[in-house]
Design an enzyme around this catalytic site. Structure first.
Site: not given
Ligand SMILES: [Zn+2]
Length: 349
Positions: A7, A34, A55, A131, A189, A248, A251
């Site tokens: 599928r 989450a 984790d 988080d 949270c 920036c 970058c």
């Molecule tokens: Zn940047």
């Protein structure tokens, strides 16, 4: 032979070629909560070749409201999230190689975890399931430095955000948000709660971006920042095509402040609980069996292949959990200094 991806390969955007690309892909997932559990499930069902799950935490009862790969037994046993997730995912699609790593990702190990060191099996993509704002800036540094795409996702309360970053083409996280929020600046949270459907939507938006990147369809990747508030029926995209900035820090100037600040040891208050994590400096391997014996004099000890847990006897109502990488989580205090002193006393500095 029945093809389990039938599928999906019917979709012209994926097809047989896209499916082959997915099955050859290596993905690093940072954080399995989450967002991470939903992301991991979608990618494993879609048939990525290799998924490395990093984790540092164990499953708790309050995770079950939104972290879809875990059950009551995982919480009761206090299983590491990466391990519990890998077990569940292995039953969903055994053709995917899943590597659970119960470690704390930081500036000193992220390049190794992303397979960027010699002979490391370089990841094709990093997914943000964390988080922690600081960790996201670290992911952004590694991504920009090595030209490795990553997909940012965040949710708190009823709100969520998503953006894909493909250096050097698109804007990076620091082009849009030059600095991480200061401590206490944003709701967490812990203070604001998390609505499970919001996490599922943000993670699904991340999964779409991830699969586009992995099949090589870059046309519509990293062109906007998604911001949503589902309780208010609001879903907004802000174009980021012109957001790439020459000045920036990451970058534009190629200064990797988060990656280069390889701090010695660190303590972190853990979101949502009265607990502090203490991480030792450098790379540490702890002999958990030896440690379990040593801690036996301090209180009842429980040992699994991944951790040692000790309920301290006496006046202090504290629980210590030590992992193989030398990390200690002290439950029952929010005081970093106290946690450090406990580390020195029971684990050894
Ligand atoms: Zn940047």
């Amino acid at each position: 032979m029945t093809d389990r991806y039938h599928r999906q390969t019917l979709l012209p955007q994926i097809g047989k070629i896209g499916q082959a690309r997915l099955s050859a892909a290596r993905v690093l997932l940072v954080g399995c909560g989450a967002l991470g559990t939903v992301l991991a499930e979608q990618l494993v069902r879609a048939g990525v070749g290799n998924l490395r799950i990093v984790d540092r935490d164990v499953v708790e009862l309050t995770n079950l409201q939104r972290q879809v790969l875990f059950d009551e037994n995982d919480a009761k046993e206090g299983r590491p999230k990466a391990v519990a997730a890998a077990k569940r995912l292995g039953g969903i699609n055994s053709s995917v190689t899943i590597e659970p790593l119960v470690v704390d990702l930081h500036a000193g190990n992220i390049e190794e975890l992303a397979g960027l060191e010699a002979g490391g099996g370089r990841a094709d993509l990093i997914l943000d399931g964390t988080d922690s704002a600081e960790t996201r800036y670290l992911l952004n540094d590694v991504s920009v430095k090595h030209g490795l795409p990553w997909v940012y996702g965040a949710c708190v309360g009823m709100e969520g955000r998503m953006m894909a970053i493909r250096p050097p083409t698109t804007a990076c996280l620091r082009c849009i948000f030059p600095s991480p929020p200061g401590p206490g600046e944003l709701p967490t949270c812990d203070t604001a709660g998390v609505f499970s459907p919001v996490a599922a939507v943000v993670a699904s938006l991340q999964a779409v971006a991830a699969i586009k990147l992995l099949v090589g369809d870059y046309e519509s990747v990293g062109q906007e920042l998604f911001v949503l508030d589902l309780w208010k029926n609001r879903l907004r995209t802000t174009p980021t095509l012109d957001a790439k900035r020459g000045d920036c820090v990451a970058c534009g100037l190629r200064k990797f402040e988060f990656l280069d600040s390889r701090t010695a040891s660190a303590t972190t208050s853990l979101c949502g609980r009265n607990a502090v994590q203490v991480r030792p400096a450098g790379r540490v391997m702890v002999d958990l069996m030896l440690l379990a014996e040593k801690l036996g004099s301090a209180g009842p000890v429980e040992r699994t292949p991944h951790l040692v847990r000790c309920q301290l006897q006496g006046a202090e109502d504290l629980q210590l959990t030590v992992f193989g990488d030398g990390r200690l989580i002290v439950q029952g205090t929010g005081d970093s200094d106290r946690a450090r002193s406990i580390y020195a006393r029971y684990i050894g500095a």
